[in-house]
Design a protein around this motif. Structure first.
Motif: not given
Length: 283
Positions: A234-250
């Protein structure tokens, strides 16, 4: 049952298979009763290491000729993709330099890890290993006038059921996965035309449907067992990656009409006693 099947099919530690076929995209159908939009798989190769639960898919896909009506935007040049998963980590990295990514670019894809990991155990040899490790329950049923054996077990939150025919071959695997539109969406993978490849037997035809429509079809040209170096690092940057929360602008567009900007843009319209979301996201 598992031992008998592995004796016939081969109890392999890793494998690689390749071929050509079709790839369908869930949700990208031209109308509600139509099939998922399909593209041609001009090249497909997959390497799996079962001990590390890792898989690498390398594929090139192109629009059907003539192009079929579908929800995916048309593209002129073939698209090359590389899809990797190892345990709970997933990333994209094509094997060559064709678009959309260069071979030295590693793109984390954490949101796809669960589905890609499940696909490892939806292969014939992977299913038998998962059945042995998760206390599968066997039962005999009649199918097409022939007696077959089913193996059923829980794999995390997924309930898998596979069919072993009278020749001790895995011919079908069924499960359900969550889908925001279809709910508990059925996934069915069938395997036919087994052939001997070295120390194992492997199907020449693989067909997977999701929600009743084809998502993957492969005509296998080659297969090999116990591939050296099949486990992925597993590449280093993949080990640190997370699913970003969805941000909604109204943004208010008019009285009772709102634009919702985010990963998927939508329009919200207020009525007297309900709300309507137009082009709503599916995740």
């Amino acid at each position: 049952v598992i031992r008998n099947a592995q004796k016939v099919m081969g109890d392999v530690a890793s494998l690689r298979y390749s071929g050509t076929g079709k790839l369908g995209a869930v949700g990208m159908n031209w109308n509600p009763s139509g099939p998922w939009h399909a593209t041609d798989l001009n090249r497909y190769s997959r390497t799996i290491d079962y001990a590390s639960a890792s898989s690498r898919e390398d594929l090139t896909r192109a629009q059907e000729n003539p192009p079929a009506l579908g929800g995916e935007a048309p593209f002129v040049n073939p698209i090359t993709e590389g899809r990797q998963v190892s345990g709970k980590y997933a990333w994209n990295q094509p094997a060559d330099g064709n678009p959309p990514l260069a071979p030295d670019v590693v793109q984390p894809a954490p949101a796809t890890a669960e589905d890609r990991g499940l696909q490892i155990w939806l292969t014939p040899h992977g299913f038998l290993k998962a059945a042995a490790a998760n206390g599968a329950v066997a039962a005999q049923i009649s199918q097409g006038g022939q007696k077959v054996t089913t193996l059923t077990f829980m794999l995390g939150r997924y309930r898998l059921t596979g069919i072993i025919d009278g020749n001790n071959l895995v011919t079908r695997i069924e499960t359900h996965i969550p889908n925001p539109v279809l709910g508990d969406m059925p996934v069915v993978v069938s395997f036919t035309d087994y052939k001997a490849f070295g120390g194992m037997r492997f199907p020449l035809h693989i067909l997977q449907t999701q929600g009743g429509s084809r998502t993957f079809e492969l005509y296998v040209r080659s297969a090999a067992a116990n591939i050296a170096g099949a486990a992925l690092t597993v590449p280093d940057n993949v080990l640190k990656a997370t699913v970003r929360p969805e941000e909604v602008r109204v943004e208010k567009m008019a009285d009772g009409v709102w634009m919702l900007y985010g990963g998927h843009n939508s329009v919200l319209v207020e009525f007297r006693d309900y709300l309507a979301v137009i082009d709503a996201p599916v995740d």
